[in-house]
Design a protein around this motif. Structure first.
Motif, PDB file in Angstrom:
ATOM      1  N   LEU A 139       8.576   8.646   0.906  1.00 23.96           N
ATOM      2  CA  LEU A 139       7.838   7.405   1.166  1.00 23.96           C
ATOM      3  C   LEU A 139       7.252   7.410   2.576  1.00 23.96           C
ATOM      4  CD1 LEU A 139      10.159   4.726  -0.490  1.00 23.96           C
ATOM      5  CD2 LEU A 139       7.873   5.425  -1.241  1.00 23.96           C
ATOM      6  N   ARG A 140       8.007   7.951   3.513  1.00 21.45           N
ATOM      7  CA  ARG A 140       7.495   8.019   4.881  1.00 21.45           C
ATOM      8  C   ARG A 140       6.296   8.970   4.968  1.00 21.45           C
ATOM      9  NH1 ARG A 140      13.373   8.340   8.048  1.00 21.45           N
ATOM     10  NH2 ARG A 140      13.815   6.088   7.946  1.00 21.45           N
TER      11      ARG A 140
ATOM     12  N   ALA B 298       4.224   9.583   2.595  1.00 21.69           N
ATOM     13  CA  ALA B 298       3.106   8.875   1.967  1.00 21.69           C
ATOM     14  C   ALA B 298       2.489   7.868   2.931  1.00 21.69           C
ATOM     15  CB  ALA B 298       3.571   8.178   0.689  1.00 21.69           C
ATOM     16  N   ALA B 299       3.341   7.155   3.682  1.00 26.21           N
ATOM     17  CA  ALA B 299       2.837   6.167   4.643  1.00 26.21           C
ATOM     18  C   ALA B 299       2.049   6.846   5.757  1.00 26.21           C
ATOM     19  CB  ALA B 299       4.000   5.368   5.222  1.00 26.21           C
ATOM     20  N   VAL B 300       2.558   7.982   6.245  1.00 29.94           N
ATOM     21  CA  VAL B 300       1.859   8.716   7.306  1.00 29.94           C
ATOM     22  C   VAL B 300       0.506   9.203   6.803  1.00 29.94           C
ATOM     23  CG1 VAL B 300       1.906  10.824   8.696  1.00 29.94           C
ATOM     24  CG2 VAL B 300       3.942   9.379   8.551  1.00 29.94           C
TER      25      VAL B 300
ATOM     26  N   ARG C 135      13.404   8.378   0.583  1.00 28.99           N
ATOM     27  CA  ARG C 135      12.959   7.703   1.803  1.00 28.99           C
ATOM     28  C   ARG C 135      11.983   8.580   2.584  1.00 28.99           C
ATOM     29  NH1 ARG C 135      17.427   5.068   5.649  1.00 28.99           N
ATOM     30  NH2 ARG C 135      17.694   3.941   3.681  1.00 28.99           N
TER      31      ARG C 135
ATOM     32  N   VAL D  90       2.187   1.996  14.955  1.00 31.07           N
ATOM     33  CA  VAL D  90       2.465   1.901  13.521  1.00 31.07           C
ATOM     34  C   VAL D  90       2.670   3.291  12.930  1.00 31.07           C
ATOM     35  CG1 VAL D  90       1.508   1.225  11.281  1.00 31.07           C
ATOM     36  CG2 VAL D  90       1.264  -0.299  13.252  1.00 31.07           C
TER      37      VAL D  90
ATOM     38  N   ALA E 245      -1.313   7.937   4.419  1.00 27.08           N
ATOM     39  CA  ALA E 245      -2.209   6.786   4.264  1.00 27.08           C
ATOM     40  C   ALA E 245      -2.801   6.380   5.612  1.00 27.08           C
ATOM     41  CB  ALA E 245      -1.451   5.623   3.629  1.00 27.08           C
ATOM     42  N   LEU E 246      -1.980   6.380   6.636  1.00 27.39           N
ATOM     43  CA  LEU E 246      -2.468   6.016   7.964  1.00 27.39           C
ATOM     44  C   LEU E 246      -3.448   7.059   8.507  1.00 27.39           C
ATOM     45  CD1 LEU E 246       0.849   4.655   9.478  1.00 27.39           C
ATOM     46  CD2 LEU E 246      -1.250   3.346   9.172  1.00 27.39           C
TER      47      LEU E 246
ATOM     48  N   ALA F 115       5.986   4.571  11.065  1.00 23.75           N
ATOM     49  CA  ALA F 115       5.915   5.028   9.678  1.00 23.75           C
ATOM     50  C   ALA F 115       6.738   6.283   9.449  1.00 23.75           C
ATOM     51  CB  ALA F 115       4.462   5.274   9.282  1.00 23.75           C
ATOM     52  N   THR F 116       6.939   7.085  10.481  1.00 24.10           N
ATOM     53  CA  THR F 116       7.761   8.293  10.347  1.00 24.10           C
ATOM     54  C   THR F 116       9.254   7.978  10.330  1.00 24.10           C
ATOM     55  OG1 THR F 116       7.950   8.688  12.743  1.00 24.10           O
ATOM     56  CG2 THR F 116       6.014   9.613  11.615  1.00 24.10           C
TER      57      THR F 116
END
Length: 264
Positions: A31-32, A34-36, A28, A64, A38-39, A68-69
């Motif tokens: 994934l967070r 990776a999302a950060v 998890r 957002v 990407a943003l 994401a974090t």
């Protein structure tokens, strides 16, 4: 050496900060991260036009980013979305910057070291941040003049007047220098109180960025700690002319009951 811009806080990683997974990798958390990232890359793409984007887009982007974090944002109150205003908040974490921008996008007063942060430093600089060299006290009057000019032009300025990050279980006293800009520009002060909480209402120190902490370690603690809530309380607007000087203006903006530094 302690100065107006570089006070010291007693908080440290070993004594104050708790949270984060001790595992080598948490799916998890990864994934967070990776999302950060990407943003952040999206933010870099829009850097050339960043300061011309609608404020509502910037607020949404920052909200957002916080989500994401894995951190939930709980906001009470609101800040004026137009006109010059000095936003002031207590300082706990690297996350305070996007969280304050989620209240109202502003030109941040930031220490020069932030400019060197990978990717995030470029975003802060691209947002129009005013950087201060805290080792050069002679730069202070010029910085106050810059802040006042932004306020007079109808812009928002974001400041963390404690001058140092604290763990969240204690706070420092608001330094008064930046409040002179509000007086010079006759701009109101918007106090904002930040707290990071666990579901049971106790303070989470996982987001704290204190002492010799690194940005990478601080980010990992946040993304690997479950169910952090960022509580943001936007207080009543304080007209600059309601206080006779910057000292009293700083005192009026300091959260009630948290004006004395020290751990509970």
């Amino acid at each position: 050496m302690t100065s107006v811009w570089q006070p010291t806080a007693p908080c440290s990683i070993g004594a104050c900060v708790r949270g984060g997974s001790t595992a080598l990798a948490s799916p998890r958390a990864v994934l967070r991260i990776a999302a950060v990232m990407a943003l952040l890359l999206v933010g870099v793409v829009f850097l050339p036009v960043g300061r011309r984007l609608p404020a509502a887009w910037v607020r949404l982007y920052c909200r957002v980013m916080v989500r994401a974090t894995g951190v939930r944002l709980r906001l009470s109150g609101s800040a004026p979305q137009s006109g010059g205003v000095l936003l002031v908040a207590n300082h706990i974490s690297w996350m305070d910057i996007p969280i304050l921008a989620a209240v109202r996008p502003a030109r941040m007063l930031a220490k020069k070291e932030i400019r060197q942060w990978p990717v995030a430093g470029a975003l802060v600089a691209g947002s129009g941040a005013i950087f201060i060299d805290r080792d050069r006290l002679r730069a202070l009057p010029g910085t106050v003049t810059q802040l006042a000019a932004v306020l007079r032009s109808g812009g928002a300025v974001g400041v963390f007047p404690e001058g140092s990050t604290w763990c969240g279980r204690a706070q420092g006293t608001y330094r008064r220098a930046a409040f002179q800009a509000a007086l010079d520009a006759n701009a109101p002060v918007q106090p904002v109180r930040l707290r990071y909480l666990l579901p049971d209402g106790t303070v989470s120190t996982a987001p704290a960025f204190v002492g010799d902490d690194t940005l990478a370690a601080g980010v990992w603690r946040v993304v690997s700690t479950r169910r952090i809530v960022a509580e943001v309380e936007v207080g009543a607007l304080i007209p600059a002319d309601s206080c006779p000087d910057r000292r009293s203006l700083a005192r009026a903006a300091q959260p009630a009951g948290e004006r004395v530094a020290g751990h509970p």
